[in-house]
Design a protein around this motif. Sequence first.
Motif, PDB file in Angstrom:
ATOM      1  N   MET A  86      71.579  59.343  49.246  1.00  0.00           N
ATOM      2  CA  MET A  86      71.888  60.439  48.316  1.00  0.00           C
ATOM      3  C   MET A  86      71.889  61.784  49.028  1.00  0.00           C
ATOM      4  SD  MET A  86      70.209  59.453  44.617  1.00  0.00           S
ATOM      5  CE  MET A  86      68.519  59.306  45.153  1.00  0.00           C
ATOM      6  N   ILE A  92      73.498  65.040  47.108  1.00  0.00           N
ATOM      7  CA  ILE A  92      72.957  65.035  45.739  1.00  0.00           C
ATOM      8  C   ILE A  92      71.707  65.917  45.686  1.00  0.00           C
ATOM      9  CG2 ILE A  92      72.098  63.567  43.868  1.00  0.00           C
ATOM     10  CD1 ILE A  92      75.005  62.973  44.750  1.00  0.00           C
ATOM     11  N   THR A 112      68.416  65.482  40.538  1.00  0.00           N
ATOM     12  CA  THR A 112      69.146  64.231  40.255  1.00  0.00           C
ATOM     13  C   THR A 112      68.592  63.090  41.093  1.00  0.00           C
ATOM     14  OG1 THR A 112      71.105  65.525  39.768  1.00  0.00           O
ATOM     15  CG2 THR A 112      71.453  63.193  40.171  1.00  0.00           C
ATOM     16  N   VAL A 120      83.942  46.436  38.702  1.00  0.00           N
ATOM     17  CA  VAL A 120      82.543  46.514  39.098  1.00  0.00           C
ATOM     18  C   VAL A 120      81.884  47.620  38.281  1.00  0.00           C
ATOM     19  CG1 VAL A 120      80.914  46.956  40.969  1.00  0.00           C
ATOM     20  CG2 VAL A 120      83.048  45.718  41.443  1.00  0.00           C
ATOM     21  N   PHE A 158      70.451  56.114  32.942  1.00  0.00           N
ATOM     22  CA  PHE A 158      70.802  57.525  33.192  1.00  0.00           C
ATOM     23  C   PHE A 158      72.308  57.734  33.200  1.00  0.00           C
ATOM     24  CE2 PHE A 158      71.085  60.857  36.770  1.00  0.00           C
ATOM     25  CZ  PHE A 158      70.961  61.932  35.905  1.00  0.00           C
ATOM     26  N   TYR A 192      78.560  53.765  36.264  1.00  0.00           N
ATOM     27  CA  TYR A 192      79.733  53.993  37.118  1.00  0.00           C
ATOM     28  C   TYR A 192      80.560  52.720  37.137  1.00  0.00           C
ATOM     29  CZ  TYR A 192      82.667  55.059  41.111  1.00  0.00           C
ATOM     30  OH  TYR A 192      83.752  55.285  41.922  1.00  0.00           O
ATOM     31  N   GLY A 206      80.055  60.952  38.180  1.00  0.00           N
ATOM     32  CA  GLY A 206      78.662  60.678  37.849  1.00  0.00           C
ATOM     33  C   GLY A 206      77.814  60.321  39.054  1.00  0.00           C
ATOM     34  N   LEU A 207      78.459  60.105  40.196  1.00  0.00           N
ATOM     35  CA  LEU A 207      77.714  59.902  41.443  1.00  0.00           C
ATOM     36  C   LEU A 207      77.794  61.232  42.199  1.00  0.00           C
ATOM     37  CD1 LEU A 207      78.864  56.273  42.344  1.00  0.00           C
ATOM     38  CD2 LEU A 207      76.867  56.988  41.032  1.00  0.00           C
ATOM     39  N   ASP A 208      78.550  61.289  43.297  1.00  0.00           N
ATOM     40  CA  ASP A 208      78.691  62.585  43.985  1.00  0.00           C
ATOM     41  C   ASP A 208      79.952  63.334  43.567  1.00  0.00           C
ATOM     42  OD1 ASP A 208      80.047  60.475  45.372  1.00  0.00           O
ATOM     43  OD2 ASP A 208      80.395  61.848  47.027  1.00  0.00           O
ATOM     44  N   LEU A 224      73.901  44.439  48.672  1.00  0.00           N
ATOM     45  CA  LEU A 224      74.793  45.600  48.768  1.00  0.00           C
ATOM     46  C   LEU A 224      74.256  46.544  49.826  1.00  0.00           C
ATOM     47  CD1 LEU A 224      77.036  47.576  47.780  1.00  0.00           C
ATOM     48  CD2 LEU A 224      75.429  48.357  46.019  1.00  0.00           C
ATOM     49  N   LEU A 262      75.119  50.324  51.214  1.00  0.00           N
ATOM     50  CA  LEU A 262      75.882  51.549  50.978  1.00  0.00           C
ATOM     51  C   LEU A 262      75.721  52.437  52.208  1.00  0.00           C
ATOM     52  CD1 LEU A 262      74.431  52.065  47.411  1.00  0.00           C
ATOM     53  CD2 LEU A 262      76.864  51.703  47.833  1.00  0.00           C
TER      54      LEU A 262
END
Length: 135
Positions: A21, A26, A30, A52, A58, A61, A77-79, A118, A120
């Motif tokens: 993040m 971010i 958050t 997906v 909260f 996505y 809603g993410l970055d 996963l 990332l």
Amino acid sequence: MPVSLCGTWDMVSNVNLEGYMIALGIGLYTRKIALKLKHRKVIEQVGDQYVVKTLSTFRNYTFSFRVNEEFEEFTKGLDGRHCKSLVAWEGNKLVCIQKGEKKNRFWAHWIEDDKLHLELHCEDQVCKQVFKRVI
Ligand code: ECB
């Protein structure tokens, strides 16, 4: 043919989401909320189209794509960035390269020991998440 990722999966571990993040820029507030979340991943496939969904109390996505077909991704809603994304199978891993402002941005999903894994990646940070099957 790689094993299907489809199903409903609940998060059991989440390592270095904080670093990921921060790499995405971010803000602190958050990040504090996001770190407490247990995500649910719902992966569906209709023909060669995947959907997906990452669900949490909260934010959610959702995005859909076809394998080997570049698409415009907006990480709402993410970055909140726009990427040109391309998902492809690399062996047993489903890999999404997210071209855009951030260097070395991609994720990979695969099944190992009946769990959904996963990774990332963004810049020099890697967040590792593992999910167990619900349905
Ligand atoms: C959608 C649930 C998480 C909501 C967190 C909200 C704000 C934090 C902002 C940015 C953090 C970046 C990522 C959070 C970690 C995971 C969310 C989905 C990551 C992703 O792109 O998953 C891929 C692979 O399953 C599908 O998009």
